[in-house]
Design a protein around this motif. Structure first.
Motif, PDB file in Angstrom:
ATOM      1  N   GLY C 138      12.593  -5.618  20.494  1.00 40.26           N
ATOM      2  CA  GLY C 138      12.618  -4.167  20.754  1.00 40.26           C
ATOM      3  C   GLY C 138      14.027  -3.624  20.515  1.00 40.26           C
ATOM      4  N   GLY C 139      14.277  -2.435  20.984  1.00 34.78           N
ATOM      5  CA  GLY C 139      15.615  -1.831  20.868  1.00 34.78           C
ATOM      6  C   GLY C 139      16.020  -1.660  19.416  1.00 34.78           C
ATOM      7  N   LYS C 140      17.299  -1.867  19.131  1.00 31.47           N
ATOM      8  CA  LYS C 140      17.822  -1.519  17.790  1.00 31.47           C
ATOM      9  C   LYS C 140      17.160  -2.381  16.718  1.00 31.47           C
ATOM     10  N   THR C 141      17.052  -3.704  16.957  1.00 30.60           N
ATOM     11  CA  THR C 141      16.483  -4.541  15.877  1.00 30.60           C
ATOM     12  C   THR C 141      15.100  -4.001  15.490  1.00 30.60           C
ATOM     13  N   ASP C 142      14.342  -3.610  16.516  1.00 30.01           N
ATOM     14  CA  ASP C 142      12.991  -3.114  16.241  1.00 30.01           C
ATOM     15  C   ASP C 142      13.070  -1.875  15.344  1.00 30.01           C
ATOM     16  N   VAL C 143      13.991  -0.948  15.686  1.00 33.29           N
ATOM     17  CA  VAL C 143      14.061   0.306  14.915  1.00 33.29           C
ATOM     18  C   VAL C 143      14.429  -0.005  13.474  1.00 33.29           C
ATOM     19  N   ILE C 144      15.453  -0.851  13.301  1.00 32.50           N
ATOM     20  CA  ILE C 144      15.912  -1.128  11.927  1.00 32.50           C
ATOM     21  C   ILE C 144      14.800  -1.813  11.134  1.00 32.50           C
ATOM     22  N   LEU C 145      14.182  -2.864  11.721  1.00 41.17           N
ATOM     23  CA  LEU C 145      13.134  -3.592  10.970  1.00 41.17           C
ATOM     24  C   LEU C 145      11.990  -2.649  10.611  1.00 41.17           C
ATOM     25  N   MET C 146      11.658  -1.758  11.548  1.00 36.03           N
ATOM     26  CA  MET C 146      10.528  -0.867  11.267  1.00 36.03           C
ATOM     27  C   MET C 146      10.885   0.115  10.150  1.00 36.03           C
ATOM     28  N   ARG C 147      12.160   0.508  10.115  1.00 36.72           N
ATOM     29  CA  ARG C 147      12.523   1.430   9.010  1.00 36.72           C
ATOM     30  C   ARG C 147      12.429   0.690   7.678  1.00 36.72           C
ATOM     31  N   ILE C 148      12.816  -0.602   7.696  1.00 35.44           N
ATOM     32  CA  ILE C 148      12.724  -1.367   6.439  1.00 35.44           C
ATOM     33  C   ILE C 148      11.253  -1.475   6.044  1.00 35.44           C
ATOM     34  N   VAL C 149      10.380  -1.699   7.049  1.00 33.23           N
ATOM     35  CA  VAL C 149       8.941  -1.773   6.736  1.00 33.23           C
ATOM     36  C   VAL C 149       8.493  -0.419   6.169  1.00 33.23           C
ATOM     37  N   ASP C 150       8.932   0.672   6.832  1.00 30.19           N
ATOM     38  CA  ASP C 150       8.567   2.005   6.299  1.00 30.19           C
ATOM     39  C   ASP C 150       9.017   2.132   4.861  1.00 30.19           C
ATOM     40  N   MET C 151      10.250   1.675   4.587  1.00 29.55           N
ATOM     41  CA  MET C 151      10.791   1.820   3.229  1.00 29.55           C
ATOM     42  C   MET C 151       9.859   1.127   2.237  1.00 29.55           C
ATOM     43  N   PHE C 152       9.528  -0.141   2.540  1.00 32.96           N
ATOM     44  CA  PHE C 152       8.703  -0.877   1.578  1.00 32.96           C
ATOM     45  C   PHE C 152       7.346  -0.221   1.398  1.00 32.96           C
ATOM     46  N   GLN C 153       6.858   0.445   2.487  1.00 34.36           N
ATOM     47  CA  GLN C 153       5.494   0.970   2.365  1.00 34.36           C
ATOM     48  C   GLN C 153       5.476   2.366   1.773  1.00 34.36           C
ATOM     49  N   SER C 154       6.657   3.007   1.696  1.00 33.49           N
ATOM     50  CA  SER C 154       6.576   4.376   1.161  1.00 33.49           C
ATOM     51  C   SER C 154       7.175   4.441  -0.244  1.00 33.49           C
ATOM     52  N   VAL C 155       7.171   3.301  -0.915  1.00 34.07           N
ATOM     53  CA  VAL C 155       7.753   3.272  -2.274  1.00 34.07           C
ATOM     54  C   VAL C 155       6.606   2.948  -3.244  1.00 34.07           C
ATOM     55  N   PRO C 156       6.561   3.579  -4.415  1.00 41.29           N
ATOM     56  CA  PRO C 156       5.477   3.217  -5.367  1.00 41.29           C
ATOM     57  C   PRO C 156       5.665   1.779  -5.843  1.00 41.29           C
ATOM     58  N   SER C 157       4.973   0.845  -5.186  1.00 40.59           N
ATOM     59  CA  SER C 157       5.289  -0.586  -5.381  1.00 40.59           C
ATOM     60  C   SER C 157       5.092  -0.986  -6.838  1.00 40.59           C
ATOM     61  N   LEU C 158       4.045  -0.475  -7.470  1.00 40.92           N
ATOM     62  CA  LEU C 158       3.761  -0.915  -8.842  1.00 40.92           C
ATOM     63  C   LEU C 158       4.937  -0.577  -9.749  1.00 40.92           C
ATOM     64  N   LEU C 159       5.437   0.657  -9.619  1.00 42.79           N
ATOM     65  CA  LEU C 159       6.554   1.116 -10.469  1.00 42.79           C
ATOM     66  C   LEU C 159       7.734   0.163 -10.334  1.00 42.79           C
ATOM     67  N   LEU C 160       8.089  -0.139  -9.087  1.00 41.59           N
ATOM     68  CA  LEU C 160       9.307  -0.942  -8.880  1.00 41.59           C
ATOM     69  C   LEU C 160       9.088  -2.386  -9.310  1.00 41.59           C
ATOM     70  N   ILE C 161       7.876  -2.891  -9.125  1.00 40.32           N
ATOM     71  CA  ILE C 161       7.638  -4.277  -9.576  1.00 40.32           C
ATOM     72  C   ILE C 161       7.883  -4.364 -11.072  1.00 40.32           C
ATOM     73  N   ILE C 162       7.370  -3.371 -11.784  1.00 41.52           N
ATOM     74  CA  ILE C 162       7.520  -3.419 -13.248  1.00 41.52           C
ATOM     75  C   ILE C 162       9.002  -3.326 -13.606  1.00 41.52           C
ATOM     76  N   VAL C 163       9.739  -2.476 -12.855  1.00 38.65           N
ATOM     77  CA  VAL C 163      11.191  -2.370 -13.146  1.00 38.65           C
ATOM     78  C   VAL C 163      11.834  -3.728 -12.888  1.00 38.65           C
ATOM     79  N   ILE C 164      11.474  -4.358 -11.775  1.00 40.46           N
ATOM     80  CA  ILE C 164      12.089  -5.662 -11.456  1.00 40.46           C
ATOM     81  C   ILE C 164      11.767  -6.652 -12.564  1.00 40.46           C
ATOM     82  N   TYR C 165      10.574  -6.447 -13.147  1.00 37.58           N
ATOM     83  CA  TYR C 165      10.200  -7.413 -14.188  1.00 37.58           C
ATOM     84  C   TYR C 165      11.088  -7.335 -15.422  1.00 37.58           C
ATOM     85  N   SER C 166      11.793  -6.202 -15.498  1.00 39.66           N
ATOM     86  CA  SER C 166      12.715  -6.187 -16.654  1.00 39.66           C
ATOM     87  C   SER C 166      13.922  -7.071 -16.362  1.00 39.66           C
ATOM     88  N   ILE C 167      14.164  -7.364 -15.093  1.00 35.45           N
ATOM     89  CA  ILE C 167      15.299  -8.245 -14.750  1.00 35.45           C
ATOM     90  C   ILE C 167      14.837  -9.691 -14.803  1.00 35.45           C
TER      91      ILE C 167
END
Lengths: 335, 320, 310, 341
Positions: C138-167
């Motif tokens: 709980g507390g700060k770790t919880d807030v930070i981890l949840m924001r990271i989860v939010d980040m991953f879930q609010s990004v167009p995953s397909l687009l970024l996967i394809i970009v990563i594939y260029s690397i």
């Protein structure tokens, strides 16, 4: 006294993964007009199932009302009701109060609407009349400034107040029979006393019959004229309040009375408790269900169903102890 | 209520920041020269200054952090930079295509809600009966069908074999009637709404089943209400609450659209724009699309929570 | 004064039965042990759909595993009988390069299933670890981890996967990690929610007052009480992973042709839709069937493992 | 002499009298506030002071929301106290570190109310019982743990072969016995019973209560028994603390609680409890409480019971009454008894 409700040989069982649970195994009792009856028993004895079946709320896919069960309300057998008749019966002739008012009220509808809904279902169509009747009901059950609280939501009331709203809904169309399914178990003692007084007052006013379902013997002593003691899906003893408390016949009732500490007495002796635990209802034991825990157990008790003996007018008990063969077996003097 | 709004906005900004850093980082660490397009063989040789000027214009000089700060400053005041491939402002290209994607998404969302609500309720009401089994099989297929394959099958069936619907694009050249637009949009909208409907139906069905088990349904029955009366007066409202959150979570798709469906049906929406941006490594375009879709999704969830608060009185004042 | 008012069947009645017997003080014996295994069997037997899905899934897995037994080499081209209709030698016909369709589908099955299972494992392990940590601390770790989860879930995953594939070169391991990278947040969210509820339970408070240390509480109390949610999330994760893998391969970024996976086969089949629709149908049906089975079995598992539901 | 000094004088007087009985727990001006959404603060326990002597059973009684559970849980260190001290065997529990803290977690245990959520459904009964033993490494080998588990199961009246079964196969009463075995496994000195019987049936309650009293005598334990069922608490406890909205209304021994209640709230509480005897019940006259229980987030300034008390005086609104001993072993917090000091 005219018989309002008569239940004959009611048997209800539920089908689940672990087989068929026989919740009610042949219960018969009657309730007269304006009479207040208490059904007492521990959890799992089938008292709530009996009450909900009388109200027609037992859902039939998992539940099943067995053949030969009869519930006669005012001369009509309700088990044969059509959907229309059920809708007129529920709320009109017979009403129910549940234990947890917060779960029993729709959280997203105002309290006023939930009372008016019942009025509309039973013939009061005009909006204004329904509103004034609702406000009258809210005052009758003792809710302060009803006009304002009419628009409030169930979660904005305290436990005691919510139970009063449940009572207001139940008595809305002056039903002949009111079933209270452990109405005060979730409440504190002082609020419980107020609710019991409220129910007694309202019932006397409208001459409504009451079936009070509870496991608290104190509440029973305070409220009931007649008491029905149930154990493992069957009625074990039935009689007037004095018969049951002072002239107890059935061993289970006596053990139940002795295992409750009395506030006013200071006796130091250990509480008498009943060995073991209630039987598993998926395969109920042959013979008397209480045999396994009964101090007077005889071999016959484990083989045959105990017959019904009547002591004085209306006081009956199901126990082999009173059979003539068992005359000299038990020493203590029956009071 | 105000403290909730403030807290949520701070959270959203923090997530946006994380997303921007994450995607900016990925894009800039990928190998290959973004200007490769301009150095195709047989193209006019660029002098060093021209290349520097081009980089300057496209914001590709300096270290990654400088580029990020530069990009961030410009984005904050609304300028999403210029696309590398066609040197047009990113913002215009995206906004120009929003109507196409938004239109498709809106259509599929409306279709799914209109179909899902009654199906979900019926499946919930008649739990484990034949209606429920029928609807459940449809939902299982709905969530298991790969969207692109479903698109291909529809194209084979309707455009190639039966030839009654166009196989791609948004309009036949020269025809500008809405009926033609609809004809083009039917198949992609169908593909999208099948998946959406299936997800919505499962959600509403599960919710209806729990609501039907609640005690207030028993109380309503004990008041003498009829089965359908209970459904529409009591249960329907409480089942609609989660639909708000569901629609909110799908809101982001209004911007991203579905890359796959748009590329299978060559629908000129943002999805297709995104795909081409990725193919020729158009960083500002990718960043623009990512940020916009992220904003749309966060806004969607935020609005859904606020709406949920108004709809469900229990939450209204107790905002934590 | 006791008056009998109900009849007794005289036959069964004899005096000897009327002697007192003391019930030996039997501590109430409890019913037969009903392990989760019996729960599972009960659910699968009663839920026909789940049973036949299980059977189909097993068949597909076994078939994919023994793909090498097939007489044809999946990549050996035979342009002579290109796109042949299904016949005795080629049960499902041949694809646009004359390769045997059935063998390619089975080899493709191996790839898709492997990728699905591996990416599920990665996302479950990461999701459970981060979800438990953020839920329990709980507390700060919880807030930070949840924001990271939010980040991953609010990004167009397909687009970024394809970009990563260029690397990153598109090998199996990178594909597994790409798919896992965008599916662990949903597992983490489920695990965190469950940790929050289990953390408040009395038996965790009791363990704390008994002086049990935190990590033992997590291992002994929190994780075992999440197994049913984790298994359900895992089965859904496999289903989604297979869907995403085939989408990526179809777009040309996941498994590269000529290596066969269900998605890449579809990419090949797309141009020839008009002439030989079967090429497009076969891999698609396999994807649909496998994902369908995983979803249905996932729901059935939820019913079996979560006693409150049945 | 201002009010504070008088109170200290009493305290020393109180100390000499019962010097011989060792004090296991002293609670001094304990406060426990919970921050809630927005600015409101829930004052669950507000300035509570009492002592617990070795070998006695102290009952804490009160309606829901009076803070009895929070008070008990703060006393055993489950919740950190907002202010005030809890002194266990002479040492302030918030200052315990290292070995002292470990022995505190051994000597103080809790039995929970809900048998269905206080035992881990995924653990075998034997492991549940030995969890404390393993945490404190009180046995050397695996066999010794199993032997200990069997002993404990028999102590609470269960069969040894129940050790490797799972909890969902047991009835409520049997689960509560497992909870008791778990708590007593580490041989504690002080056990808090947090409403151990209110979730059970009447006949099973008596079984558990008798089992608890037997174990208390055999192992010379000290109990703090919390319940809202006053008749059962009166039967079980030696001394009873009546709490109302986070404060202590009255402390008395169980005999004189019913015969001579002093605080108006205690009187109303006793009159509201129905007696399972129709004749007695009919003659009893009930004291009706008017008004509603005030919300604990902003309790009334003076005496907490003011809006429901018939004898409320002007001073009651201004000043919170102090808990004072009006008779031997009988203290009450009410301005009606101001003159009697």
């Amino acid at each position: 006294m005219k018989k309002l409700l008569e239940v004959k040989n009611l048997r209800v069982s539920f089908h689940s993964y672990s087989g068929e649970v026989e919740a009610v195994r042949g219960v018969s009792f009657h309730v007269n007009e304006g009479e207040s009856v208490a059904i007492v028993g521990e959890s799992g004895c089938g008292k709530s199932v009996t009450a909900r079946t009388v109200m027609g709320l037992t859902q039939c896919p998992p539940g099943e009302i067995k053949e030969g069960s009869e519930i006669i309300f005012d001369g009509r057998d309700i088990t044969k009701f059509s959907e229309k008749e059920w809708q007129r019966y529920r709320g009109g002739d017979c009403a129910i109060i549940f234990q947890d008012a917060l779960a029993a009220l729709n959280p997203t509808l105002t309290v006023g609407h939930q009372i008016e809904e019942k009025l509309k279902l039973h013939g009061i169509k005009d909006k204004k009349e329904a509103y004034s009747e609702t406000v009258r009901l809210l005052t009758a059950v003792g809710i302060p400034n009803p006009e304002k609280r009419y628009k409030a939501y169930p979660h904005e009331f305290s436990g005691g107040m919510r139970q009063r709203i449940m009572i207001a809904i139940a008595i809305a169309c002056n039903p002949g029979l009111l079933i209270a399914d452990e109405p005060t178990t979730a409440l504190d003692v002082t609020i419980q006393a107020d609710i019991i007084d409220l129910i007694k007052e309202l019932v006397k006013e409208h001459n409504t019959a009451v079936i009070m379902i509870t496991h608290d013997l104190g509440v029973v002593a305070d409220m009931a004229e007649r008491i029905i003691v149930m154990y493992a899906g069957k009625v074990v003893e039935e009689g007037s309040s004095e018969d049951i408390f002072y002239k107890t016949k059935h061993p289970y009732t006596r053990a139940l009375l002795n295992s409750v500490p009395r506030l006013d007495l200071d006796e130091e002796k250990e509480l008498e408790f009943i060995e073991g635990a209630p039987p598993d209802m998926t395969d109920p034991p042959k013979g008397c269900a209480f045999a396994g825990r009964c101090p007077y157990c005889m071999e016959i008790c484990t083989k045959e169903e105990p017959p019904c003996y009547e002591f004085n007018e209306g006081h009956t008990a199901h126990c082999w102890k009173y059979h003539e063969y068992a005359e000299g077996l038990f020493g203590e003097v029956e009071e | 209520m105000k403290s909730f709004v403030f807290k949520r906005t701070v959270q959203m900004i923090f997530v946006l920041f994380l997303v921007s850093v994450f995607s900016f980082g990925i894009i800039h660490f990928s190998p290959g020269d973004p200007l490769a397009m301009y150095k195709q063989p047989g193209m006019h040789k660029m002098t060093v200054e021209q290349e520097e000027a081009l980089k300057e214009e496209l914001g590709l000089n300096g270290t990654v952090t400088d580029q990020y700060i530069g990009w961030a400053k410009k984005t904050l005041n609304g300028d999403l930079g210029t696309s590398i491939s066609n040197r047009l402002p990113v913002k215009d290209q995206i906004f120009e295509r929003i109507p196409a994607t938004a239109g498709l998404m809106a259509a599929s969302l409306v279709i799914s809600i209109v179909c899902a609500v009654p199906l979900g309720l019926i499946a919930g009401m008649y739990n484990n009966k034949w209606q429920d089994n029928l609807i459940s099989t449809f939902t299982y297929f709905g969530i298991s069908i790969p969207a692109f394959w479903f698109g291909i099958v529809l194209i084979i069936l309707f455009s190639l074999k039966l030839n009654i619907l166009p196989s791609g694009g948004m309009r036949t050249i020269g025809v500008d009637s809405t009926w033609d637009l609809i004809k083009h949009g039917i198949l992609p909208a169908l593909v999208l709404s099948v998946n959406n409907t299936a997800v919505f139906v499962r959600y509403i069905r599960a919710n209806t089943i729990t609501q039907m088990k609640e005690e207030y349904v028993m109380t309503a029955k004990s008041k003498g209400a009829s089965g359908t009366g209970i459904l529409f007066y009591h249960v329907l409202k409480n089942c609609m609450l989660p639909v708000i959150t569901l629609v909110g979570s799908r809101f982001g798709m209004f911007i991203t659209g579905s890359f796959v469906v748009e590329s299978v049906f060559s629908w000129p929406g943002i999805g297709q724009l995104g795909m081409s941006a990725v193919n020729n490594r158009d960083y500002p375009m990718i960043m623009g699309i990512t940020m916009l879709s992220c904003i749309a999704l966060l806004l969607g969830n935020f609005l859904a929570d606020i709406l949920y608060g108004f709809a469900d009185p229990r939450i209204k004042q107790g905002k934590e | 004064m006791a008056r009998l008012i109900s009849e007794i069947n005289k036959a069964a009645l004899n005096r000897e039965l009327f002697r007192r017997i003391t019930r030996e003080k039997v501590n109430q014996d409890i019913g037969p042990e009903r392990t989760t295994w019996q729960n599972l069997k009960a659910v699968f037997l009663s839920n026909k759909a789940a049973l036949c899905c299980l059977i189909i899934l097993v068949i597909i897995i076994i078939a994919s595993l023994c793909a090498p037994l097939s007489p044809y080499d999946p990549d050996e081209m035979d342009l002579v009988n290109k796109m042949a209709a299904p016949s005795a030698e080629h049960i499902l016909g041949t694809d646009e390069m004359g390769r045997d369709e059935l063998t390619r589908v089975l080899y493709g099955g191996r790839v898709s299933l492997l990728v699905g299972v591996l990416s599920m494992l990665v996302s479950v392990i990461v999701g459970v670890f981060l979800g438990t940590v953020s839920g329990y601390c709980g507390g700060k770790t919880d807030v930070i981890l949840m924001r990271i989860v939010d980040m991953f879930q609010s990004v167009p995953s397909l687009l970024l996967i394809i970009v990563i594939y260029s690397i990153v070169p598109p090998t199996m391991t990178t594909l597994v990690f790409m798919l896992a990278m965008f599916s662990w947040p949903s597992v983490a969210r489920i695990v965190r929610a469950q940790t929050l509820t289990v953390k408040e339970r009395d038996y965790v408070l009791a363990a704390k007052t008994l002086g049990v240390s935190h990590h033992i509480i997590i291992i002994k109390h929190i994780i075992p009480n999440m197994t049913s949610q984790i298994i359900v999330a895992a089965s859904l994760a496999i289903a989604n992973a297979i869907l995403d893998e085939s989408t990526l391969s179809f777009l040309g970024y996941g498994v590269q042709l000529p290596k066969s996976s269900w998605g890449s086969m579809l990419q090949g089949a797309q141009q020839w839709m008009l002439y030989d629709p079967l090429l497009a149908l076969v891999p698609g049906i396999f994807i649909l069937l496998t994902v369908l089975c995983f979803n249905i079995i996932g729901d059935a598992l939820q019913q079996a493992l979560d006693p409150k539901l049945n | 002499m201002d009010r504070g000094e008088i109170k200290d004088k009493e305290r020393t007087k109180d100390k000499e009298e019962v010097k011989d009985r060792e004090k296991i727990l002293e609670v001094k001006h304990l406060k426990k506030y919970f921050k809630q959404s927005g600015k409101s603060v829930l004052k669950a326990v507000d300035d509570v002071s009492f002592d617990v002597y070795k070998g006695e059973t102290v009952g804490i009684v009160g309606e829901s929301g009076c803070g009895k559970t929070t008070c008990a849980r703060t006393c055993i260190g489950m919740y950190p106290a907002t202010s005030g001290e809890v002194i266990y065997k002479g040492k302030d529990i918030s200052k315990l570190r290292g070995a002292e803290k470990r022995s505190f977690t051994k000597e103080v245990q809790i039995i929970f109310q809900d048998p269905y959520s206080s035992l881990d459904p995924k653990m075998r009964v034997g492991d549940i019982i030995c969890e404390g033993l393993r945490a404190h490494k009180m046995c050397k080998s695996k066999e010794e743990y199993n032997k200990r588990a069997v002993e404990l199961l028999e102590m609470v009246g269960l069969n040894p072969e129940h050790a490797n079964r799972y909890v969902h196969e047991f009835s409520g009463g049997q689960r509560q016995r497992i909870g008791i075995a778990r708590a007593l496994a580490v041989e504690p000195d002080f056990v808090v019973c947090d409403e151990p019987i209110s979730a059970l049936d009447v006949s099973i309650q008596a079984q558990i209560v008798n089992l608890l009293s037997k174990l208390k005598r055999e192992k010379e334990l000290t109990f703090m028994f919390i319940a809202h069922d006053l008749s059962m608490v009166k039967y079980v406890s030696d001394r009873i603390i009546v709490m109302y909205l986070g404060t202590i209304a009255e402390i008395t021994d169980s005999k004189s609680l019913y015969s001579d209640p002093k605080h108006p709230y205690t009187k109303a509480l006793l009159s509201a409890i129905p007696i399972p005897d129709p004749k007695v019940e009919k003659e009893r006259e009930r004291i009706k409480l008017q008004g509603e229980l005030p919300s604990p987030t902003d309790p009334p300034k003076g005496c907490r019971f003011i809006n429901r008390c018939k004898f409320a005086k002007e001073i009651c609104a201004r000043e919170m009454p102090q808990l004072r001993e009006v008779e031997k072993g009988h203290s009450v917090a009410c301005h009606l008894y101001d003159e009697q000091i």
